[in-house]
Write a protein that holds these residues in place. Structure first.
Motif, PDB file in Angstrom:
ATOM      1  N   LEU A   4      11.968  18.286  20.104  1.00  0.00           N
ATOM      2  CA  LEU A   4      13.385  18.310  19.972  1.00  0.00           C
ATOM      3  C   LEU A   4      13.865  19.084  18.540  1.00  0.00           C
ATOM      4  CD1 LEU A   4      14.121  14.690  20.877  1.00  0.00           C
ATOM      5  CD2 LEU A   4      14.342  16.443  22.283  1.00  0.00           C
ATOM      6  N   VAL A   5      14.820  19.759  18.577  1.00  0.00           N
ATOM      7  CA  VAL A   5      15.211  20.470  17.373  1.00  0.00           C
ATOM      8  C   VAL A   5      16.673  20.135  17.260  1.00  0.00           C
ATOM      9  CG1 VAL A   5      15.670  22.774  16.112  1.00  0.00           C
ATOM     10  CG2 VAL A   5      13.504  22.289  17.573  1.00  0.00           C
ATOM     11  N   LEU A  18      31.912  16.756  12.080  1.00  0.00           N
ATOM     12  CA  LEU A  18      30.801  17.649  12.227  1.00  0.00           C
ATOM     13  C   LEU A  18      30.432  17.865  13.548  1.00  0.00           C
ATOM     14  CD1 LEU A  18      28.721  16.307   9.134  1.00  0.00           C
ATOM     15  CD2 LEU A  18      29.590  18.560   9.419  1.00  0.00           C
ATOM     16  N   ARG A  19      29.720  18.772  13.841  1.00  0.00           N
ATOM     17  CA  ARG A  19      29.010  18.598  15.368  1.00  0.00           C
ATOM     18  C   ARG A  19      27.534  18.672  15.206  1.00  0.00           C
ATOM     19  NH1 ARG A  19      30.344  20.086  20.812  1.00  0.00           N
ATOM     20  NH2 ARG A  19      28.934  21.362  21.780  1.00  0.00           N
ATOM     21  N   LEU A  20      26.861  17.788  15.676  1.00  0.00           N
ATOM     22  CA  LEU A  20      25.426  17.868  15.588  1.00  0.00           C
ATOM     23  C   LEU A  20      24.863  18.362  17.177  1.00  0.00           C
ATOM     24  CD1 LEU A  20      24.601  14.288  14.298  1.00  0.00           C
ATOM     25  CD2 LEU A  20      25.013  16.640  13.099  1.00  0.00           C
ATOM     26  N   SER A  21      23.720  19.148  17.131  1.00  0.00           N
ATOM     27  CA  SER A  21      23.111  19.547  18.190  1.00  0.00           C
ATOM     28  C   SER A  21      21.827  19.286  18.389  1.00  0.00           C
ATOM     29  CB  SER A  21      23.342  21.122  18.354  1.00  0.00           C
ATOM     30  OG  SER A  21      24.631  21.533  18.374  1.00  0.00           O
ATOM     31  N   CYS A  22      21.059  19.123  19.617  1.00  0.00           N
ATOM     32  CA  CYS A  22      19.653  18.761  19.730  1.00  0.00           C
ATOM     33  C   CYS A  22      19.337  19.535  20.946  1.00  0.00           C
ATOM     34  CB  CYS A  22      19.665  17.285  20.023  1.00  0.00           C
ATOM     35  SG  CYS A  22      17.756  16.899  20.311  1.00  0.00           S
ATOM     36  N   ALA A  23      18.383  20.371  21.104  1.00  0.00           N
ATOM     37  CA  ALA A  23      17.719  21.043  21.970  1.00  0.00           C
ATOM     38  C   ALA A  23      16.237  20.715  22.225  1.00  0.00           C
ATOM     39  CB  ALA A  23      17.902  22.682  21.608  1.00  0.00           C
ATOM     40  N   ALA A  24      16.072  20.357  23.821  1.00  0.00           N
ATOM     41  CA  ALA A  24      14.780  20.141  23.786  1.00  0.00           C
ATOM     42  C   ALA A  24      14.186  21.281  24.480  1.00  0.00           C
ATOM     43  CB  ALA A  24      14.804  18.891  24.850  1.00  0.00           C
ATOM     44  N   SER A  25      12.694  21.373  24.217  1.00  0.00           N
ATOM     45  CA  SER A  25      11.805  22.228  24.795  1.00  0.00           C
ATOM     46  C   SER A  25      10.460  21.434  25.226  1.00  0.00           C
ATOM     47  CB  SER A  25      11.407  23.377  23.792  1.00  0.00           C
ATOM     48  OG  SER A  25      10.638  22.733  22.504  1.00  0.00           O
ATOM     49  N   GLY A  26       9.698  22.334  26.145  1.00  0.00           N
ATOM     50  CA  GLY A  26       8.494  21.712  26.564  1.00  0.00           C
ATOM     51  C   GLY A  26       8.681  21.292  27.761  1.00  0.00           C
TER      52      GLY A  26
END
Length: 118
Positions: A4-5, A18-26
Motif C-alpha cells: 500500500l502506498v 485534505l484528500r488522502l489516497s491509497c493505492a494497492a499493488s501486488g
C-alpha cells in the motif's frame, strides 16, 4: 502479498480540507475492503472510515458528515476526502487492506501525517 502506498497528508488550518489516497499493488485480487485508520498523538489507532468493494461504507461518529471515503475497484485504491478539519483530526493516517476472506492476508500502509492548526 499486498503493498500500500498512501499520499495526500499535510498541514492545514482548522476548517480546511485534505484528500488522502491509497493505492494497492501486488495480490490486489485478495482485497475485499480498504479502510482508513488514524493514530492521534499519544492515543491508540482508531478506525476512521471503511470501504467495501462489494458495497458498503462505514464512518466513525467523529467524522461522519465531514469525511467521505470512496474507492476504485479496478485500481484497488481508496480515497478519503476530509473537510471541515478540526485540530482533533490530527495524527498519522494509515491505509489498511483486508484480504482475509480470500487470501488470509492483511496489510497496513506506512502512514501519512495530517496536522491541523487552530
Amino acid at each position: 502479498q499486498v503493498q500500500l502506498v498512501e499520499s495526500g497528508g499535510g498541514s492545514v488550518q482548522a476548517g480546511g480540507s485534505l484528500r488522502l489516497s491509497c493505492a494497492a499493488s501486488g495480490r490486489t485480487g485478495c482485497i475485499s475492503s480498504m479502510d482508513w485508520f488514524r493514530q492521534p498523538p499519544g492515543r491508540e489507532r482508531e478506525l476512521v472510515a471503511a470501504f467495501t468493494f462489494g458495497g458498503g461504507l462505514n464512518y466513525a461518529d467523529s467524522v461522519r458528515g465531514r469525511f467521505t471515503i470512496s474507492g476504485d475497484k479496478g485500481k484497488k485504491s481508496v480515497y478519503l476526502q476530509m473537510n471541515s478539519l478540526k485540530p482533533e483530526d490530527a495524527g498519522v493516517y494509515y491505509c489498511y487492506a483486508d484480504g482475509r476472506a480470500m487470501c488470509g492476508i492483511t496489510t497496513w500502509g506506512s502512514g501519512t501525517r495530517v496536522a491541523v492548526s487552530s
